[in-house]
Design an enzyme around this catalytic site. Sequence first.
Site, PDB file in Angstrom:
ATOM      1  N   HIS A   1      -8.517  11.345   0.312  1.00 21.62           N
ATOM      2  CA  HIS A   1      -7.679  10.182   0.593  1.00 21.62           C
ATOM      3  C   HIS A   1      -6.477  10.548   1.453  1.00 21.62           C
ATOM      4  O   HIS A   1      -5.477   9.822   1.479  1.00 21.62           O
ATOM      5  CB  HIS A   1      -7.214   9.536  -0.718  1.00 21.62           C
ATOM      6  CG  HIS A   1      -8.269   8.674  -1.351  1.00 21.62           C
ATOM      7  ND1 HIS A   1      -8.038   7.914  -2.474  1.00 21.62           N
ATOM      8  CD2 HIS A   1      -9.560   8.435  -1.013  1.00 21.62           C
ATOM      9  CE1 HIS A   1      -9.136   7.260  -2.808  1.00 21.62           C
ATOM     10  NE2 HIS A   1     -10.074   7.558  -1.932  1.00 21.62           N
TER      11      HIS A   1
ATOM     12  N   ASP B   1       0.412  19.759  17.848  1.00 17.73           N
ATOM     13  CA  ASP B   1       1.028  20.938  18.475  1.00 17.73           C
ATOM     14  C   ASP B   1       1.769  21.808  17.465  1.00 17.73           C
ATOM     15  O   ASP B   1       2.648  22.593  17.849  1.00 17.73           O
ATOM     16  CB  ASP B   1       1.970  20.529  19.614  1.00 17.73           C
ATOM     17  CG  ASP B   1       1.209  19.957  20.808  1.00 17.73           C
ATOM     18  OD1 ASP B   1      -0.008  20.205  20.906  1.00 17.73           O
ATOM     19  OD2 ASP B   1       1.840  19.260  21.622  1.00 17.73           O
TER      20      ASP B   1
ATOM     21  N   HIS C   1       0.826  -1.212   0.000  1.00 19.75           N
ATOM     22  CA  HIS C   1       0.000   0.000   0.000  1.00 19.75           C
ATOM     23  C   HIS C   1       0.859   1.261   0.000  1.00 19.75           C
ATOM     24  O   HIS C   1       0.345   2.357  -0.216  1.00 19.75           O
ATOM     25  CB  HIS C   1      -0.928  -0.006   1.225  1.00 19.75           C
ATOM     26  CG  HIS C   1      -2.040   0.989   1.151  1.00 19.75           C
ATOM     27  ND1 HIS C   1      -2.167   2.040   2.032  1.00 19.75           N
ATOM     28  CD2 HIS C   1      -3.076   1.110   0.271  1.00 19.75           C
ATOM     29  CE1 HIS C   1      -3.237   2.747   1.715  1.00 19.75           C
ATOM     30  NE2 HIS C   1      -3.804   2.215   0.647  1.00 19.75           N
TER      31      HIS C   1
ATOM     32  N   LYS D   1      -3.804  11.033   4.373  1.00 19.30           N
ATOM     33  CA  LYS D   1      -3.289  10.233   5.492  1.00 19.30           C
ATOM     34  C   LYS D   1      -2.233  11.058   6.207  1.00 19.30           C
ATOM     35  O   LYS D   1      -1.046  10.765   6.159  1.00 19.30           O
ATOM     36  CB  LYS D   1      -2.679   8.912   4.994  1.00 19.30           C
ATOM     37  CG  LYS D   1      -3.687   7.824   4.675  1.00 19.30           C
ATOM     38  CD  LYS D   1      -4.215   7.783   3.298  1.00 19.30           C
ATOM     39  CE  LYS D   1      -3.283   7.794   2.160  1.00 19.30           C
ATOM     40  NZ  LYS D   1      -4.031   7.833   0.858  1.00 19.30           N
TER      41      LYS D   1
ATOM     42  N   LYS E   1       3.454   4.231  -1.100  1.00 18.92           N
ATOM     43  CA  LYS E   1       3.726   4.945  -2.344  1.00 18.92           C
ATOM     44  C   LYS E   1       5.048   5.682  -2.173  1.00 18.92           C
ATOM     45  O   LYS E   1       5.114   6.739  -1.533  1.00 18.92           O
ATOM     46  CB  LYS E   1       2.619   5.934  -2.678  1.00 18.92           C
ATOM     47  CG  LYS E   1       1.254   5.283  -2.948  1.00 18.92           C
ATOM     48  CD  LYS E   1       0.426   5.140  -1.702  1.00 18.92           C
ATOM     49  CE  LYS E   1      -0.921   4.512  -2.005  1.00 18.92           C
ATOM     50  NZ  LYS E   1      -1.709   4.292  -0.777  1.00 18.92           N
TER      51      LYS E   1
ATOM     52  N   ASP F   1      17.808   8.115  -8.385  1.00 19.85           N
ATOM     53  CA  ASP F   1      19.259   8.228  -8.244  1.00 19.85           C
ATOM     54  C   ASP F   1      19.732   8.214  -6.798  1.00 19.85           C
ATOM     55  O   ASP F   1      20.870   8.605  -6.509  1.00 19.85           O
ATOM     56  CB  ASP F   1      19.774   9.509  -8.930  1.00 19.85           C
ATOM     57  CG  ASP F   1      19.710   9.417 -10.454  1.00 19.85           C
ATOM     58  OD1 ASP F   1      19.566   8.290 -10.980  1.00 19.85           O
ATOM     59  OD2 ASP F   1      19.779  10.476 -11.109  1.00 19.85           O
TER      60      ASP F   1
END
Length: 384
Positions: free
Chosen positions: A291, A298, A111, A293, A113, A118
């Site tokens: 979507h 603080d 899941h 996440k 990404k 390089d």
Amino acid sequence: MHFISGNQIQLLRSGIEYFPALEHAIDHAQHDIYIQTYIYEADEIGTRIGNAMINAVNRGVSVYLLIDGFGSKTLPKPYIESLESAGVNVMVYRQKISPWTFKKNRLRRLHQKVAVIDGIVAFVGGINIIDDHNVPHQTAPRIDYAVRVQGALLPTISNNVKKLWQRLAWLHFHSKPVLTPGTHAPVHSTKESIKAAFVTRDNILHRRDIEAAYLKAIHSAKHEIMIANAYFIPGRRFRKALVSAAKRGVKVKLLLQGRKEYFLMFATHAFYHVFLKNGIEIYEYRKSFMHSKVAVIDQEWATVGSSNIDPFSLFLAREANIIVKDKHFATTLHQDILTAIHDGAYEIKVNDWAKGNIAKRFLSWVAYGLVRLFLGIIGYADQH
């Protein structure tokens, strides 16, 4: 979790900022490109990134694309073959998707990404290789986040990505050689000197690392916790940590997805009552599909990555998050979440939720019961 100073970290808001940055990095690659993604679609964006990878191969760059067997199950086989025939190394993570069985090994998906170019620039986040406008019955684009990373954290990210490819190549008897972990140029600390950590979740050595990072930050929060999460079905420890923070005077705000893509997403509503009665603010983003996440605590601690707060991400999938300790970065992300709340979210009020939404509350407990049943079948009910 090991924080490293000396990084330049740029927040990228949705595909409109992420894909041009990724494409630019691919176009300037000189040695190797590694891309890991859950979803790869052969739409306008997928074609653009694919063409950039092919052009890189034509310049003599080694390109390695790792896609998930379930998330990318609709990617046409002829398109994969066209990439391979052009010289792109393509592997599929757990190609057998087993939709009608609950075999744990087939439910453990890729899941995360992550892209590394390089060994000197990396991208980490929640954005798949798919057009933001490629959403069900929607005109407004999907919203999500990623970060562009340069500096001292690169060897950690690069080695993680390359070791996974090498391990899978060995399992798949991949005939083409792969490069050994490392970078092609010295990685120097950048002038920004941002302190950050690369945190992963797998099923061997890092089973609870992302959840533990969240819990540590929540327990230490003094003023505010802001979480924007698409699939939010937190376990018992996570729920208690949020409620405990609210009880000690920390302002807790949750930005959750208001448009339900799957029935089991209604399980999120099962926690609304206990959260609301303890003073936790809940906002549902309804303008388009969210979507995100991400989280900010603080306005000093922030995370951007692929991990949702649900059983799939926390117990089964391979995930990757960047955690940043930097006031400027955290303030920028904090402001962006506030903008999303103001522009496209609806606040759920405690009295409105208690008096109305009878059907939603009923569906939430049905959905949560199914989630619990699912977790029991695969052996994770007690952890949730």
